[in-house]
Design an enzyme around this catalytic site. Structure first.
Site, mmCIF file in Angstrom:
data_model
loop_
_atom_site.group_PDB
_atom_site.id
_atom_site.type_symbol
_atom_site.label_atom_id
_atom_site.label_comp_id
_atom_site.label_asym_id
_atom_site.label_seq_id
_atom_site.Cartn_x
_atom_site.Cartn_y
_atom_site.Cartn_z
ATOM 1 N N HIS A 51 119.654 -37.517 8.004
ATOM 2 C CA HIS A 51 118.526 -36.593 8.160
ATOM 3 C C HIS A 51 117.208 -37.314 7.889
ATOM 4 C CE1 HIS A 51 121.787 -33.680 6.790
ATOM 5 N NE2 HIS A 51 121.409 -33.149 7.927
ATOM 6 N N LEU B 259 120.990 -32.791 2.553
ATOM 7 C CA LEU B 259 120.387 -33.894 3.304
ATOM 8 C C LEU B 259 120.965 -35.239 2.871
ATOM 9 C CD1 LEU B 259 116.628 -32.767 3.231
ATOM 10 C CD2 LEU B 259 118.415 -32.187 4.885
#
Ligand code: PAF
Length: 297
Positions: free
Chosen positions: A50, A46
């Site tokens: 995100h 991530l």
């Protein structure tokens, strides 16, 4: 950089379909106002891109689920499935910090119990997938559409959040939801960029320092085209040609495509009227980067 965990309530970590289904049943009660469940599908590793989708979901929905699944079905034989980064502890800490309620981390053997060849697949229309990334990654968008359809069916979100960075993917998903009458809303999230303009991507970690220094050229070329075409100083084809020759002249960079397309059908555009999306893919050594800008009159 690992973000400090401020939150004391950690997201539930759900691995089996059964665990997810039990959790999902508890969220069934809806009320006025916010959507019950917001969903951010990811392959992990991530980054801020995100997180901006997660923040949108946390704001708009009562509960937010993030899925982390490196989907083998969307990788070609010679692609980076095995080396794709999987920093699960770090991802979990980032989800906790961002206020995620549940992480769904399914196992490949439950997702594809009979292997990847023996699964019913979602095949998006060729007009959306035969060009751009689809030309260089045959089968990729069918793999994406199939896993996303499965995840939607398992998570049953009211809203699902996808980044504009993967514009062709986002378009395929919008069409799939519309064509199959799936009962949810797909929400677009703006591309999040590093300070020098490079679009955030889990694959940026593969870049050498030299490649990393060069990579913002993609956004530079895209914004030049956006400005030239919007201001009418160049036609689409003149501006795209100039962009192509600039990118093709860079050492160690191999341009795959640079095109201006209709924002919904992804068909090539010759004249700019109201809107267009300019998309690029190029390899920096072995590292394939994509980016795009959406241009409105
Ligand atoms: O964009 C991604 O990370 C993936 O393609 C997705 C949508 C999670 C499907 O595997």
């Amino acid at each position: 950089m690992i973000m400090p965990v401020k939150s004391t309530t950690h997201p539930l970590f759900l691995e089996s379909f059964d665990e997810l289904s039990r959790w999902r049943q508890d969220q069934a009660a809806t009320g006025p106002g916010k959507a019950a469940v917001g969903f951010v599908p990811t392959m992990g590793a991530l980054h801020e891109g995100h997180l901006s989708l997660v923040h949108q979901s946390v704001k708009e929905c009562r509960k937010t689920v993030v899925s982390i699944f490196v989907n083998p079905l969307q990788f070609g034989a010679n692609e980076d499935l095995d080396r794709y980064p999987r920093p699960l502890d770090r991802d979990m800490a980032m989800c906790a910090e961002a206020g995620v309620d549940a992480i769904f981390h399914p196992l490949a053997r439950e997702m594809y119990p009979h292997g990847q060849d023996l699964i019913t697949k979602v095949v998006p229309p060729e007009t959306l997938t035969e060009r751009l990334c689809g030309l260089f990654r045959p089968g990729h968008f069918s793999g994406v559409a199939t896993v996303v359809a499965k995840l939607f069916s398992l998570v049953q979100p009211q809203r699902a959040y996808f980044g504009e960075k993967d514009y062709q993917q986002l378009t395929v998903i919008h069409h799939m939801v519309r064509d199959l009458n799936l009962p949810l809303e797909v929400v677009n999230g703006a591309t999040i960029r590093e300070r020098d303009g490079l679009a955030m991507s889990s694959r940026n970690v593969y870049l050498t320092p030299e490649q990393r220094a060069l990579a913002p050229v993609l956004y530079e070329v895209l914004t030049n085209i956006a400005n030239e075409v919007r201001n009418g100083t160049k036609s689409i084809s003149q501006s795209i040609e100039a962009g192509r020759s600039r990118l093709s002249s860079l050492p160690g960079v191999s341009l795959q495509y640079l095109e201006a397309c209709d924002v919904d059908s992804l068909q090539p555009l010759e004249r700019f009227t109201n809107s267009m999306v300019v998309l690029v893919a190029a390899k920096f050594g072995d590292v394939r980067l994509i980016d795009n800008v959406i241009v409105r009159a």
